[in-house]
Design an enzyme around this catalytic site. Sequence first.
Site, PDB file in Angstrom:
ATOM      1  N   LEU A 145       3.351   3.676  -2.969  1.00  0.00           N
ATOM      2  CA  LEU A 145       4.559   3.461  -3.777  1.00  0.00           C
ATOM      3  C   LEU A 145       5.340   4.779  -3.843  1.00  0.00           C
ATOM      4  O   LEU A 145       5.757   5.229  -4.895  1.00  0.00           O
ATOM      5  CB  LEU A 145       4.152   2.972  -5.187  1.00  0.00           C
ATOM      6  N   GLY A 146       5.520   5.393  -2.653  1.00  0.00           N
ATOM      7  CA  GLY A 146       6.281   6.648  -2.572  1.00  0.00           C
ATOM      8  C   GLY A 146       7.744   6.348  -2.285  1.00  0.00           C
ATOM      9  O   GLY A 146       8.310   5.391  -2.829  1.00  0.00           O
TER      10      GLY A 146
ATOM     11  N   ASP B 221       7.274  13.660  15.405  1.00  0.00           N
ATOM     12  CA  ASP B 221       7.728  12.374  14.846  1.00  0.00           C
ATOM     13  C   ASP B 221       8.660  11.661  15.834  1.00  0.00           C
ATOM     14  O   ASP B 221       8.526  10.459  16.079  1.00  0.00           O
ATOM     15  CB  ASP B 221       8.441  12.633  13.504  1.00  0.00           C
TER      16      ASP B 221
ATOM     17  N   LEU C 122       0.865  -1.186   0.000  1.00  0.00           N
ATOM     18  CA  LEU C 122       0.000   0.000   0.000  1.00  0.00           C
ATOM     19  C   LEU C 122       0.896   1.228   0.000  1.00  0.00           C
ATOM     20  O   LEU C 122       1.574   1.503   0.987  1.00  0.00           O
ATOM     21  CB  LEU C 122      -0.904   0.026   1.239  1.00  0.00           C
TER      22      LEU C 122
ATOM     23  N   GLY D 275      15.172   7.663   4.303  1.00  0.00           N
ATOM     24  CA  GLY D 275      15.642   7.455   2.929  1.00  0.00           C
ATOM     25  C   GLY D 275      15.033   6.191   2.351  1.00  0.00           C
ATOM     26  O   GLY D 275      14.643   5.281   3.083  1.00  0.00           O
TER      27      GLY D 275
ATOM     28  N   GLU E   9       8.444  14.102   6.778  1.00  0.00           N
ATOM     29  CA  GLU E   9       7.063  13.630   6.829  1.00  0.00           C
ATOM     30  C   GLU E   9       6.212  14.454   5.859  1.00  0.00           C
ATOM     31  O   GLU E   9       6.591  15.568   5.480  1.00  0.00           O
ATOM     32  CB  GLU E   9       6.505  13.777   8.245  1.00  0.00           C
TER      33      GLU E   9
ATOM     34  N   LYS F  56       8.162   8.020  17.910  1.00  0.00           N
ATOM     35  CA  LYS F  56       9.153   6.945  17.965  1.00  0.00           C
ATOM     36  C   LYS F  56       9.582   6.667  19.400  1.00  0.00           C
ATOM     37  O   LYS F  56       9.760   5.511  19.799  1.00  0.00           O
ATOM     38  CB  LYS F  56      10.362   7.329  17.121  1.00  0.00           C
TER      39      LYS F  56
ATOM     40  N   ALA G  70      -1.172  -0.937  -4.327  1.00  0.00           N
ATOM     41  CA  ALA G  70      -2.120   0.177  -4.354  1.00  0.00           C
ATOM     42  C   ALA G  70      -1.313   1.467  -4.380  1.00  0.00           C
ATOM     43  O   ALA G  70      -0.444   1.675  -3.526  1.00  0.00           O
ATOM     44  CB  ALA G  70      -3.015   0.149  -3.120  1.00  0.00           C
TER      45      ALA G  70
ATOM     46  N   GLY H 248       8.687   2.657  -2.982  1.00  0.00           N
ATOM     47  CA  GLY H 248       9.573   2.525  -4.142  1.00  0.00           C
ATOM     48  C   GLY H 248      10.865   1.811  -3.766  1.00  0.00           C
ATOM     49  O   GLY H 248      11.324   0.898  -4.467  1.00  0.00           O
TER      50      GLY H 248
HETATM   51  N1  LIG Z   1      10.654   8.617   3.966  1.00  0.00           N
HETATM   52  C1  LIG Z   1      11.341   8.011   4.892  1.00  0.00           C
HETATM   53  O1  LIG Z   1      12.564   8.078   4.901  1.00  0.00           O
HETATM   54  C2  LIG Z   1      10.643   7.208   5.950  1.00  0.00           C
HETATM   55  C3  LIG Z   1      11.413   6.481   6.871  1.00  0.00           C
HETATM   56  C4  LIG Z   1      10.770   5.707   7.853  1.00  0.00           C
HETATM   57  C5  LIG Z   1       9.389   5.675   7.886  1.00  0.00           C
HETATM   58  N2  LIG Z   1       8.655   6.406   6.971  1.00  0.00           N
HETATM   59  C6  LIG Z   1       7.218   6.283   7.028  1.00  0.00           C
HETATM   60  O2  LIG Z   1       6.806   5.557   5.874  1.00  0.00           O
HETATM   61  C7  LIG Z   1       5.501   5.946   5.479  1.00  0.00           C
HETATM   62  C8  LIG Z   1       5.542   6.374   4.012  1.00  0.00           C
HETATM   63  O3  LIG Z   1       6.445   7.459   3.891  1.00  0.00           O
HETATM   64  P1  LIG Z   1       7.033   7.923   2.490  1.00  0.00           P
HETATM   65  O4  LIG Z   1       8.148   8.853   2.803  1.00  0.00           O
HETATM   66  O5  LIG Z   1       7.285   6.776   1.618  1.00  0.00           O
HETATM   67  O6  LIG Z   1       5.800   8.781   1.958  1.00  0.00           O
HETATM   68  P2  LIG Z   1       5.463   9.202   0.472  1.00  0.00           P
HETATM   69  O7  LIG Z   1       4.593  10.390   0.543  1.00  0.00           O
HETATM   70  O8  LIG Z   1       6.714   9.261  -0.341  1.00  0.00           O
HETATM   71  O9  LIG Z   1       4.622   7.942  -0.043  1.00  0.00           O
HETATM   72  C9  LIG Z   1       3.317   7.683   0.335  1.00  0.00           C
HETATM   73  C10 LIG Z   1       2.606   7.146  -0.887  1.00  0.00           C
HETATM   74  O10 LIG Z   1       1.305   6.692  -0.531  1.00  0.00           O
HETATM   75  C11 LIG Z   1       0.426   7.034  -1.591  1.00  0.00           C
HETATM   76  N3  LIG Z   1      -0.947   7.050  -1.070  1.00  0.00           N
HETATM   77  C12 LIG Z   1      -1.559   7.989  -0.322  1.00  0.00           C
HETATM   78  N4  LIG Z   1      -2.833   7.618  -0.055  1.00  0.00           N
HETATM   79  C13 LIG Z   1      -3.011   6.414  -0.642  1.00  0.00           C
HETATM   80  C14 LIG Z   1      -4.094   5.526  -0.723  1.00  0.00           C
HETATM   81  N5  LIG Z   1      -5.269   5.785  -0.141  1.00  0.00           N
HETATM   82  N6  LIG Z   1      -3.938   4.381  -1.415  1.00  0.00           N
HETATM   83  C15 LIG Z   1      -2.760   4.094  -2.013  1.00  0.00           C
HETATM   84  N7  LIG Z   1      -1.686   4.907  -1.966  1.00  0.00           N
HETATM   85  C16 LIG Z   1      -1.809   6.052  -1.278  1.00  0.00           C
HETATM   86  C17 LIG Z   1       0.911   8.375  -2.061  1.00  0.00           C
HETATM   87  O11 LIG Z   1       0.466   8.618  -3.380  1.00  0.00           O
HETATM   88  C18 LIG Z   1       2.424   8.204  -1.962  1.00  0.00           C
HETATM   89  O12 LIG Z   1       2.968   7.734  -3.164  1.00  0.00           O
HETATM   90  C19 LIG Z   1       5.091   7.039   6.455  1.00  0.00           C
HETATM   91  O13 LIG Z   1       4.372   6.456   7.505  1.00  0.00           O
HETATM   92  C20 LIG Z   1       6.429   7.561   6.976  1.00  0.00           C
HETATM   93  O14 LIG Z   1       6.331   8.134   8.248  1.00  0.00           O
HETATM   94  C21 LIG Z   1       9.261   7.163   6.015  1.00  0.00           C
HETATM   95  N1  LIG Z   2      10.589  11.947   8.686  1.00  0.00           N
HETATM   96  C1  LIG Z   2      11.309  10.906   9.355  1.00  0.00           C
HETATM   97  C2  LIG Z   2      11.385   9.680   8.476  1.00  0.00           C
HETATM   98  C3  LIG Z   2      11.988   8.495   9.168  1.00  0.00           C
HETATM   99  O1  LIG Z   2      11.158   8.020  10.178  1.00  0.00           O
HETATM  100  C4  LIG Z   2      12.701  11.389   9.698  1.00  0.00           C
HETATM  101  O2  LIG Z   2      13.141  12.394   9.127  1.00  0.00           O
HETATM  102  O3  LIG Z   2      13.340  10.796  10.558  1.00  0.00           O
END
Ligand SMILES: NC(=O)c1ccc[n+]([C@@H]2O[C@H](COP(=O)([O-])OP(=O)(O)OC[C@H]3O[C@@H](n4cnc5c(N)ncnc54)[C@H](O)[C@@H]3O)[C@@H](O)[C@H]2O)c1
Ligand SMILES: N[C@@H](CCO)C(=O)O
Length: 436
Positions: free
Chosen positions: A11-12, A201, A9, A302, A190, A205, A43, A16
């Site tokens: 693909l961000g 955040d 669920l 990352g 975020e 944690k 999704a 990705g």
């Molecule tokens: N980015 C990081 O480095 C990182 C690290 C640890 C944890 N996280 C956590 O991981 C999660 C995702 O973060 P991210 O950085 O990949 O976010 P992101 O915004 O890059 O990706 C989220 C994706 O979800 C999609 N989306 C939103 N609503 C949707 C729905 N209803 N159905 C299907 N797809 C939907 C969006 O289009 C987007 O592509 C968050 O909970 C974040 O806190 C992120």
């Molecule tokens: N936004 C969070 C992603 C990792 O949880 C951070 O910068 O640490």
Amino acid sequence: MKAVKVGLLGLGTVGGGTATVLKRNAKEIARRAGRGIEIDFIATLEPERAAELGVENIRLTKDAYEVVNDPDIDIVVELIGGYSPAKELVMQALENGKHVVTANKALIAIHGDEIFAKAQEKGLVVAFEPAVAGGIPIIKALREGLSANSVEWLAGIINGTGNFILTEMRDKGRDFDDVLAEAQALGYAEADPTFDVEGIDAAHKLSILSSIAFGIPLQFDKTYTEGISKITQEDVAYAEELGYRIKHLGVAKRTDKGIEQRVHPTLIPERRLIANVDGVMNAVLVKGDAVGATLYYGAGAGDEATASAVIADIVDVTRALTTDPENRVPHLAFQPDALSDTPVVGMDDIETAYYLRMSAKNEAGVLAEVTRVLGQQGISIEAFIQKEPRKGETDVDIILLTHVVNEGNMNSALEQIAALDVINGEATRIRVESLS
Ligand SMILES: NC(=O)c1ccc[n+]([C@@H]2O[C@H](COP(=O)([O-])OP(=O)(O)OC[C@H]3O[C@@H](n4cnc5c(N)ncnc54)[C@H](O)[C@@H]3O)[C@@H](O)[C@H]2O)c1
Ligand SMILES: N[C@@H](CCO)C(=O)O
Ligand code: NA
């Protein structure tokens, strides 16, 4: 044995990275897991990303419920973020008998108890290693590797975005907003970056880490939360002059009064390893009574670094598919009926040293007045700097480091100092952690 089928669920950034690493290391991961792991359904609201990532041959939908309700899916991996619809999707996945992996710390910190209870009832696993400190296997270390210990305290740099901002401010004198924009472009921040810069955040944690370390329920609402948005270039430079670095820390500590659970900027002696953790890197120090101090270091955010933890959880769940639910590692490390009611203590009852910076009129006797107020509260001074007035100004900066004192006493002293005629406005206060 046939491959385990994963439904993704989102693909961000993290979604990705997960698709990319699972594809690249498929053979090695299968050798570890005991069977193949295959993303079978994704999704995403941005289906065009699938082609960029080379996963366009996998079933795609814009409706995440199609994945959660698909009978072929064994494990649902939630990488959307936020509370809703993430929570409803995770609950529905559990209701449908699917194991869940999530990177969503906001979801676990706020709704974890309800989610774990549902998982328990259904004999399912909810794994969340990527939710805390990104790629660092800190949940596993605490829950499994340190299970012999009574944890005394833990302290960590657990927000990559915030640490990246502080590092760039210190090393390159860069502007706060400018660095934040770069962190967003790199996919670290975020969706709402105030969660990063205001400490929310990190508090999500920390409340997860604290539960796992001390066997208490998740209590985000009792976590003292302060971000980095008020830290100035001057504070960074003065701290350096005193032999310290400013880092945003989450601290959880067992005391006679209960558990301290707090997130705020701190001064850390520069010789400590954790004071030298820079950029998007995270580090968590854990002090156990048997093992002593242990330190866990790595990328806190990352795409591929976080994917590393997502996939490790998928592998764990794959192995757990063949394990009796009664014998699985408990979600919060302690058995759910064995959590303790040790309270989280209020901030007035914590004890630390403090860095204070105040702007004073350039007059004789100012320091005497300030030290009199501190003395009345039993606060003694460890180090002191007084700066000449800056060019064209008459006021002077006074910087003090105190010994360890009670926060309630410090609050009273700060109120009285703010009321002094010779002091302009309120003093800046940053807590100091010796981490020894
Ligand atoms: N980015 C990081 O480095 C990182 C690290 C640890 C944890 N996280 C956590 O991981 C999660 C995702 O973060 P991210 O950085 O990949 O976010 P992101 O915004 O890059 O990706 C989220 C994706 O979800 C999609 N989306 C939103 N609503 C949707 C729905 N209803 N159905 C299907 N797809 C939907 C969006 O289009 C987007 O592509 C968050 O909970 C974040 O806190 C992120
Ligand atoms: N936004 C969070 C992603 C990792 O949880 C951070 O910068 O640490
Ligand atoms: Na982790």
